[in-house]
Design a protein around this motif. Structure first.
Motif, PDB file in Angstrom:
ATOM      1  N   LEU A   1       5.255 -10.426  -5.094  1.00  0.00           N
ATOM      2  CA  LEU A   1       4.734  -9.610  -3.996  1.00  0.00           C
ATOM      3  C   LEU A   1       5.854  -9.213  -3.043  1.00  0.00           C
ATOM      4  N   LEU A   2       6.685 -10.154  -2.663  1.00  0.00           N
ATOM      5  CA  LEU A   2       7.776  -9.855  -1.735  1.00  0.00           C
ATOM      6  C   LEU A   2       8.778  -8.883  -2.346  1.00  0.00           C
ATOM      7  N   ALA A   3       9.019  -8.967  -3.651  1.00  0.00           N
ATOM      8  CA  ALA A   3       9.923  -8.024  -4.324  1.00  0.00           C
ATOM      9  C   ALA A   3       9.349  -6.607  -4.298  1.00  0.00           C
ATOM     10  N   ILE A   4       8.059  -6.475  -4.518  1.00  0.00           N
ATOM     11  CA  ILE A   4       7.415  -5.152  -4.481  1.00  0.00           C
ATOM     12  C   ILE A   4       7.473  -4.578  -3.073  1.00  0.00           C
ATOM     13  N   LEU A   5       7.176  -5.408  -2.083  1.00  0.00           N
ATOM     14  CA  LEU A   5       7.213  -4.930  -0.694  1.00  0.00           C
ATOM     15  C   LEU A   5       8.631  -4.527  -0.299  1.00  0.00           C
ATOM     16  N   LYS A   6       9.615  -5.275  -0.733  1.00  0.00           N
ATOM     17  CA  LYS A   6      11.012  -4.937  -0.437  1.00  0.00           C
ATOM     18  C   LYS A   6      11.366  -3.580  -1.047  1.00  0.00           C
ATOM     19  N   PHE A   7      10.931  -3.344  -2.291  1.00  0.00           N
ATOM     20  CA  PHE A   7      11.171  -2.064  -2.953  1.00  0.00           C
ATOM     21  C   PHE A   7      10.532  -0.915  -2.165  1.00  0.00           C
ATOM     22  N   TRP A   8       9.321  -1.112  -1.687  1.00  0.00           N
ATOM     23  CA  TRP A   8       8.606  -0.038  -0.988  1.00  0.00           C
ATOM     24  C   TRP A   8       9.086   0.176   0.447  1.00  0.00           C
TER      25      TRP A   8
ATOM     26  N   LEU B   1       6.730  -0.269   6.826  1.00  0.00           N
ATOM     27  CA  LEU B   1       6.398  -1.531   6.173  1.00  0.00           C
ATOM     28  C   LEU B   1       7.087  -2.720   6.834  1.00  0.00           C
ATOM     29  N   ILE B   2       8.049  -2.449   7.699  1.00  0.00           N
ATOM     30  CA  ILE B   2       8.654  -3.560   8.444  1.00  0.00           C
ATOM     31  C   ILE B   2       7.651  -4.150   9.436  1.00  0.00           C
ATOM     32  N   TYR B   3       6.534  -3.448   9.639  1.00  0.00           N
ATOM     33  CA  TYR B   3       5.435  -3.931  10.487  1.00  0.00           C
ATOM     34  C   TYR B   3       4.212  -4.167   9.603  1.00  0.00           C
ATOM     35  N   PRO B   4       4.159  -5.294   8.866  1.00  0.00           N
ATOM     36  CA  PRO B   4       3.068  -5.496   7.910  1.00  0.00           C
ATOM     37  C   PRO B   4       1.684  -5.535   8.552  1.00  0.00           C
ATOM     38  N   TYR B   5       1.609  -5.816   9.862  1.00  0.00           N
ATOM     39  CA  TYR B   5       0.305  -5.848  10.510  1.00  0.00           C
ATOM     40  C   TYR B   5      -0.353  -4.465  10.548  1.00  0.00           C
ATOM     41  N   MET B   6       0.377  -3.439  10.139  1.00  0.00           N
ATOM     42  CA  MET B   6      -0.181  -2.082  10.092  1.00  0.00           C
ATOM     43  C   MET B   6      -0.767  -1.763   8.709  1.00  0.00           C
ATOM     44  N   TYR B   7      -0.904  -2.781   7.856  1.00  0.00           N
ATOM     45  CA  TYR B   7      -1.347  -2.565   6.481  1.00  0.00           C
ATOM     46  C   TYR B   7      -2.415  -3.572   6.066  1.00  0.00           C
TER      47      TYR B   7
ATOM     48  N   THR C   1      -2.649 -12.080 -14.213  1.00  0.00           N
ATOM     49  CA  THR C   1      -1.912 -11.055 -13.495  1.00  0.00           C
ATOM     50  C   THR C   1      -2.739 -10.598 -12.305  1.00  0.00           C
ATOM     51  N   ALA C   2      -2.093 -10.493 -11.157  1.00  0.00           N
ATOM     52  CA  ALA C   2      -2.765  -9.963  -9.968  1.00  0.00           C
ATOM     53  C   ALA C   2      -2.514  -8.460  -9.890  1.00  0.00           C
ATOM     54  N   LEU C   3      -3.503  -7.739  -9.414  1.00  0.00           N
ATOM     55  CA  LEU C   3      -3.374  -6.305  -9.148  1.00  0.00           C
ATOM     56  C   LEU C   3      -3.341  -6.132  -7.640  1.00  0.00           C
ATOM     57  N   VAL C   4      -2.227  -5.639  -7.137  1.00  0.00           N
ATOM     58  CA  VAL C   4      -2.016  -5.568  -5.694  1.00  0.00           C
ATOM     59  C   VAL C   4      -1.964  -4.113  -5.242  1.00  0.00           C
ATOM     60  N   SER C   5      -2.661  -3.833  -4.140  1.00  0.00           N
ATOM     61  CA  SER C   5      -2.650  -2.503  -3.532  1.00  0.00           C
ATOM     62  C   SER C   5      -2.360  -2.667  -2.045  1.00  0.00           C
TER      63      SER C   5
ATOM     64  N   GLU D   1      -5.008   5.492   3.855  1.00  0.00           N
ATOM     65  CA  GLU D   1      -4.396   5.964   2.610  1.00  0.00           C
ATOM     66  C   GLU D   1      -3.690   4.788   1.949  1.00  0.00           C
ATOM     67  N   PHE D   2      -3.636   4.829   0.630  1.00  0.00           N
ATOM     68  CA  PHE D   2      -2.939   3.778  -0.099  1.00  0.00           C
ATOM     69  C   PHE D   2      -1.465   4.131  -0.247  1.00  0.00           C
ATOM     70  N   VAL D   3      -0.610   3.167   0.007  1.00  0.00           N
ATOM     71  CA  VAL D   3       0.819   3.310  -0.235  1.00  0.00           C
ATOM     72  C   VAL D   3       1.051   3.165  -1.742  1.00  0.00           C
ATOM     73  N   PHE D   4       0.441   2.148  -2.335  1.00  0.00           N
ATOM     74  CA  PHE D   4       0.445   1.967  -3.788  1.00  0.00           C
ATOM     75  C   PHE D   4      -0.838   1.251  -4.184  1.00  0.00           C
TER      76      PHE D   4
END
Length: 113
Positions: A58-65, A72-78, A90-94, A102-105
């Motif tokens: 999860l942290l690797a995906i967030l770092k990429f995005w 995204l540096i303010y995760p409380y906005m998501y 496998t987890a499916l994360v959105s 709106e969805f970011v991913f």
């Protein structure tokens, strides 16, 4: 951050479980309690390995995005959505914005086994 459910007998909200601190940063985490406790954090000697593998993914995906989604540096906005793939390994994360919904991913796979 914790899961809460409404107890119809007492007509009150009750805490039914807690999330790791890595997930507390988000405005909300939408996930079935069973997904966390019965699959990702399933009891057994290797539960910590599954949890860490999921959180690292999860942290690797967030770092990429973060490069594409500067807020995204303010995760409380998501809002973070976590579901299971059919294989239940496998987890499916959105990730969804709170201000526009709106969805970011959507449905990015993170294996935890």
């Amino acid at each position: 951050m914790s899961w809460k459910h409404f107890n119809t007998e007492t007509e009150t909200l009750e805490i039914s479980g807690y999330l790791p601190t890595e997930l507390e940063r988000f405005h909300a985490v939408v996930m079935d309690e069973d997904t966390w406790y019965n699959e990702i954090r399933r009891p057994g000697k290797d539960y910590a390995v599954r949890v860490n593998k999921f959180l690292d993914g999860l942290l690797a995906i967030l770092k990429f995005w973060e490069e594409k989604e500067t807020c995204l540096i303010y995760p409380y906005m998501y809002i973070l959505h976590i579901d299971l793939a059919e294989d239940k390994k496998t987890a499916l994360v959105s990730l969804q914005r709170t201000h526009s919904y709106e969805f970011v991913f959507k449905n990015v796979e993170i294996p935890f086994e």
